[in-house]
Enzyme design. Structure first.
Site, PDB file in Angstrom:
ATOM      1  CE  LYS A  44     -43.190  51.043 -26.463  1.00 51.53           C
ATOM      2  NZ  LYS A  44     -44.494  51.819 -26.584  1.00 51.53           N
ATOM      3  NE  ARG A  65     -42.074  54.042 -31.440  1.00 53.14           N
ATOM      4  CZ  ARG A  65     -42.307  54.155 -30.008  1.00 53.14           C
ATOM      5  NH1 ARG A  65     -40.843  53.912 -29.378  1.00 53.14           N
ATOM      6  NH2 ARG A  65     -42.899  54.770 -29.539  1.00 53.14           N
ATOM      7  NE  ARG A  92     -46.071  59.189 -20.749  1.00 45.55           N
ATOM      8  CZ  ARG A  92     -45.420  58.270 -21.275  1.00 45.55           C
ATOM      9  NH1 ARG A  92     -44.462  57.360 -20.843  1.00 45.55           N
ATOM     10  NH2 ARG A  92     -45.849  58.229 -22.714  1.00 45.55           N
ATOM     11  NE  ARG A 142     -43.251  61.393 -23.359  1.00 50.54           N
ATOM     12  CZ  ARG A 142     -43.218  60.157 -23.813  1.00 50.54           C
ATOM     13  NH1 ARG A 142     -42.632  59.329 -22.873  1.00 50.54           N
ATOM     14  NH2 ARG A 142     -43.310  59.827 -25.039  1.00 50.54           N
ATOM     15  NE  ARG A 177     -47.111  59.378 -28.883  1.00 49.46           N
ATOM     16  CZ  ARG A 177     -46.850  59.417 -27.750  1.00 49.46           C
ATOM     17  NH1 ARG A 177     -47.672  60.390 -26.911  1.00 49.46           N
ATOM     18  NH2 ARG A 177     -46.492  58.758 -26.844  1.00 49.46           N
TER      19      ARG A 177
HETATM   20  P1  B4P Z   1     -45.507  53.853 -21.049  1.00 51.99           P
HETATM   21  O1  B4P Z   1     -46.647  52.857 -21.458  1.00 51.99           O
HETATM   22  O2  B4P Z   1     -44.542  52.988 -20.001  1.00 51.99           O
HETATM   23  O3  B4P Z   1     -44.869  54.454 -22.261  1.00 51.99           O
HETATM   24  P2  B4P Z   1     -44.151  53.945 -23.277  1.00 51.99           P
HETATM   25  O4  B4P Z   1     -45.118  53.012 -23.963  1.00 51.99           O
HETATM   26  O5  B4P Z   1     -43.004  53.402 -23.042  1.00 51.99           O
HETATM   27  O6  B4P Z   1     -44.065  55.254 -24.055  1.00 51.99           O
HETATM   28  P3  B4P Z   1     -44.173  55.820 -25.510  1.00 51.99           P
HETATM   29  O7  B4P Z   1     -44.438  54.702 -26.608  1.00 51.99           O
HETATM   30  O8  B4P Z   1     -45.204  56.785 -25.346  1.00 51.99           O
HETATM   31  O9  B4P Z   1     -42.856  56.349 -25.793  1.00 51.99           O
HETATM   32  P4  B4P Z   1     -41.703  56.215 -26.311  1.00 51.99           P
HETATM   33  O10 B4P Z   1     -40.544  57.055 -25.403  1.00 51.99           O
HETATM   34  O11 B4P Z   1     -41.215  54.985 -26.581  1.00 51.99           O
HETATM   35  O12 B4P Z   1     -46.215  54.768 -20.036  1.00 51.99           O
HETATM   36  C1  B4P Z   1     -47.318  55.557 -20.260  1.00 51.99           C
HETATM   37  C2  B4P Z   1     -48.112  55.981 -18.955  1.00 51.99           C
HETATM   38  O13 B4P Z   1     -49.050  54.753 -18.658  1.00 51.99           O
HETATM   39  C3  B4P Z   1     -47.261  56.234 -17.932  1.00 51.99           C
HETATM   40  O14 B4P Z   1     -47.663  57.372 -17.307  1.00 51.99           O
HETATM   41  C4  B4P Z   1     -47.527  55.008 -16.957  1.00 51.99           C
HETATM   42  O15 B4P Z   1     -47.399  55.020 -15.496  1.00 51.99           O
HETATM   43  C5  B4P Z   1     -48.855  54.562 -17.319  1.00 51.99           C
HETATM   44  N1  B4P Z   1     -48.869  53.091 -17.224  1.00 51.99           N
HETATM   45  C6  B4P Z   1     -48.373  52.005 -17.913  1.00 51.99           C
HETATM   46  N2  B4P Z   1     -48.675  50.855 -17.321  1.00 51.99           N
HETATM   47  C7  B4P Z   1     -49.878  51.083 -17.024  1.00 51.99           C
HETATM   48  C8  B4P Z   1     -51.044  50.304 -16.171  1.00 51.99           C
HETATM   49  N3  B4P Z   1     -50.697  48.941 -16.222  1.00 51.99           N
HETATM   50  N4  B4P Z   1     -51.879  50.620 -15.807  1.00 51.99           N
HETATM   51  C9  B4P Z   1     -52.340  52.175 -15.707  1.00 51.99           C
HETATM   52  N5  B4P Z   1     -51.281  53.035 -16.221  1.00 51.99           N
HETATM   53  C10 B4P Z   1     -49.978  52.494 -16.810  1.00 51.99           C
HETATM   54  O16 B4P Z   1     -41.527  57.115 -27.820  1.00 51.99           O
HETATM   55  C11 B4P Z   1     -41.871  58.474 -27.705  1.00 51.99           C
HETATM   56  C12 B4P Z   1     -41.512  59.196 -29.116  1.00 51.99           C
HETATM   57  O17 B4P Z   1     -40.141  58.810 -29.631  1.00 51.99           O
HETATM   58  C13 B4P Z   1     -42.433  58.199 -30.465  1.00 51.99           C
HETATM   59  O18 B4P Z   1     -43.756  58.608 -30.614  1.00 51.99           O
HETATM   60  C14 B4P Z   1     -41.465  58.467 -31.688  1.00 51.99           C
HETATM   61  O19 B4P Z   1     -41.876  59.840 -32.226  1.00 51.99           O
HETATM   62  C15 B4P Z   1     -40.093  58.649 -30.966  1.00 51.99           C
HETATM   63  N6  B4P Z   1     -39.506  57.394 -31.097  1.00 51.99           N
HETATM   64  C16 B4P Z   1     -38.945  56.506 -29.990  1.00 51.99           C
HETATM   65  N7  B4P Z   1     -38.543  55.474 -30.416  1.00 51.99           N
HETATM   66  C17 B4P Z   1     -38.416  55.359 -31.769  1.00 51.99           C
HETATM   67  C18 B4P Z   1     -38.024  54.485 -32.819  1.00 51.99           C
HETATM   68  N8  B4P Z   1     -37.568  53.499 -32.642  1.00 51.99           N
HETATM   69  N9  B4P Z   1     -38.210  55.017 -34.221  1.00 51.99           N
HETATM   70  C19 B4P Z   1     -38.531  56.110 -34.528  1.00 51.99           C
HETATM   71  N10 B4P Z   1     -39.127  57.151 -33.669  1.00 51.99           N
HETATM   72  C20 B4P Z   1     -39.168  56.800 -32.371  1.00 51.99           C
END
Ligand code: B4P
Length: 188
Positions: free
Chosen positions: A14, A89, A128, A134, A146
């Site tokens: 995302k 979420r 990551r 993190r 998670r």
């Molecule tokens: P991404 O995959 O981009 O990470 P994300 O889904 O955006 O992050 P996440 O869900 O963990 O965290 P968020 O900040 O929203 O990247 C992950 C890794 O994968 C990176 O290193 C990237 O380079 C790699 N990658 C991506 N695409 C790839 C591909 N095609 N091939 C290989 N590698 C790839 O949330 C963090 C925390 O905040 C949550 O757990 C929760 O506690 C809280 N939170 C956030 N929003 C909330 C909400 N709305 N309500 C309640 N709690 C919330």
């Protein structure tokens, strides 16, 4: 206005894809994860509360996150569109977002939902975690929680937008470039 929800489990891409999409389409990027991490860094009361939940792999309470989104929308009322990344979420967050956007007469146009298998998610997050600092990406048990929280509390949100005819499913196991191409194809 073009309002997009980028949806999917933790590690599905995302944040990665939102960064690419805002560059191409000039939209405002709102990531609740980034907003919460900034609050934690600034050691605000909200950040201190959020850290307790994030470090355990749990969702931060709805009222905290909804308040943050509302303030962010108010302070960017001229945006030509928004990519919501990591929000909503829960069903309560989705209902609150619909209410906020109804007020602005600019509803969600599309939900793009990324699909990646659990093993690949865990592998990406641990990778990551090895470099990003993190803490929620470093412990396999927290990562598993998670993913469970996503399945139990977050995945019903896809159905919520599905019944509005706005859900599009996108395979997210290819490279970052492959997935970006699929998202762009869908948007165009
Ligand atoms: P991404 O995959 O981009 O990470 P994300 O889904 O955006 O992050 P996440 O869900 O963990 O965290 P968020 O900040 O929203 O990247 C992950 C890794 O994968 C990176 O290193 C990237 O380079 C790699 N990658 C991506 N695409 C790839 C591909 N095609 N091939 C290989 N590698 C790839 O949330 C963090 C925390 O905040 C949550 O757990 C929760 O506690 C809280 N939170 C956030 N929003 C909330 C909400 N709305 N309500 C309640 N709690 C919330």
């Amino acid at each position: 206005m073009l309002n997009i929800i980028l949806f999917g489990p933790p590690g599905s891409g995302k944040g990665t894809q939102a960064t690419n999409l805002i560059e191409k389409y000039g939209l405002l990027h709102i990531s609740t994860g980034d907003l919460l991490r900034q609050e934690i860094k600034d050691e605000t009361p909200l950040g201190l509360e959020a850290k307790n939940f994030i470090d355990k792999g749990l969702l931060v309470p709805d009222d905290v996150v909804i308040g943050m989104i509302s303030a962010k929308l108010d302070s960017n009322s001229n945006a030509k569109g928004v990519i919501f990344d990591g929000f909503p979420r829960t069903i309560a967050q989705a209902e609150a977002l619909d209410r906020l956007l109804e007020f602005k007469k600019a509803p969600i146009n599309i939900m793009l939902a990324l699909h990646v298998n659990d093993d690949a998610l865990a592998e990406r997050l641990l990778k990551r975690g090895a470099t990003s600092g993190r803490t929620d990406d470093q412990d396999p048990a927290i990562i598993r929680r998670r993913i469970e929280v996503y399945k139990n509390e977050t995945s019903p949100v896809a159905n919520y937008y599905g019944t509005q005819g706005k859900l599009v499913n996108i395979p997210g196991e290819g490279t970052i470039e492959d997935t970006f191409a699929l998202l762009v194809k869908e948007l165009e």
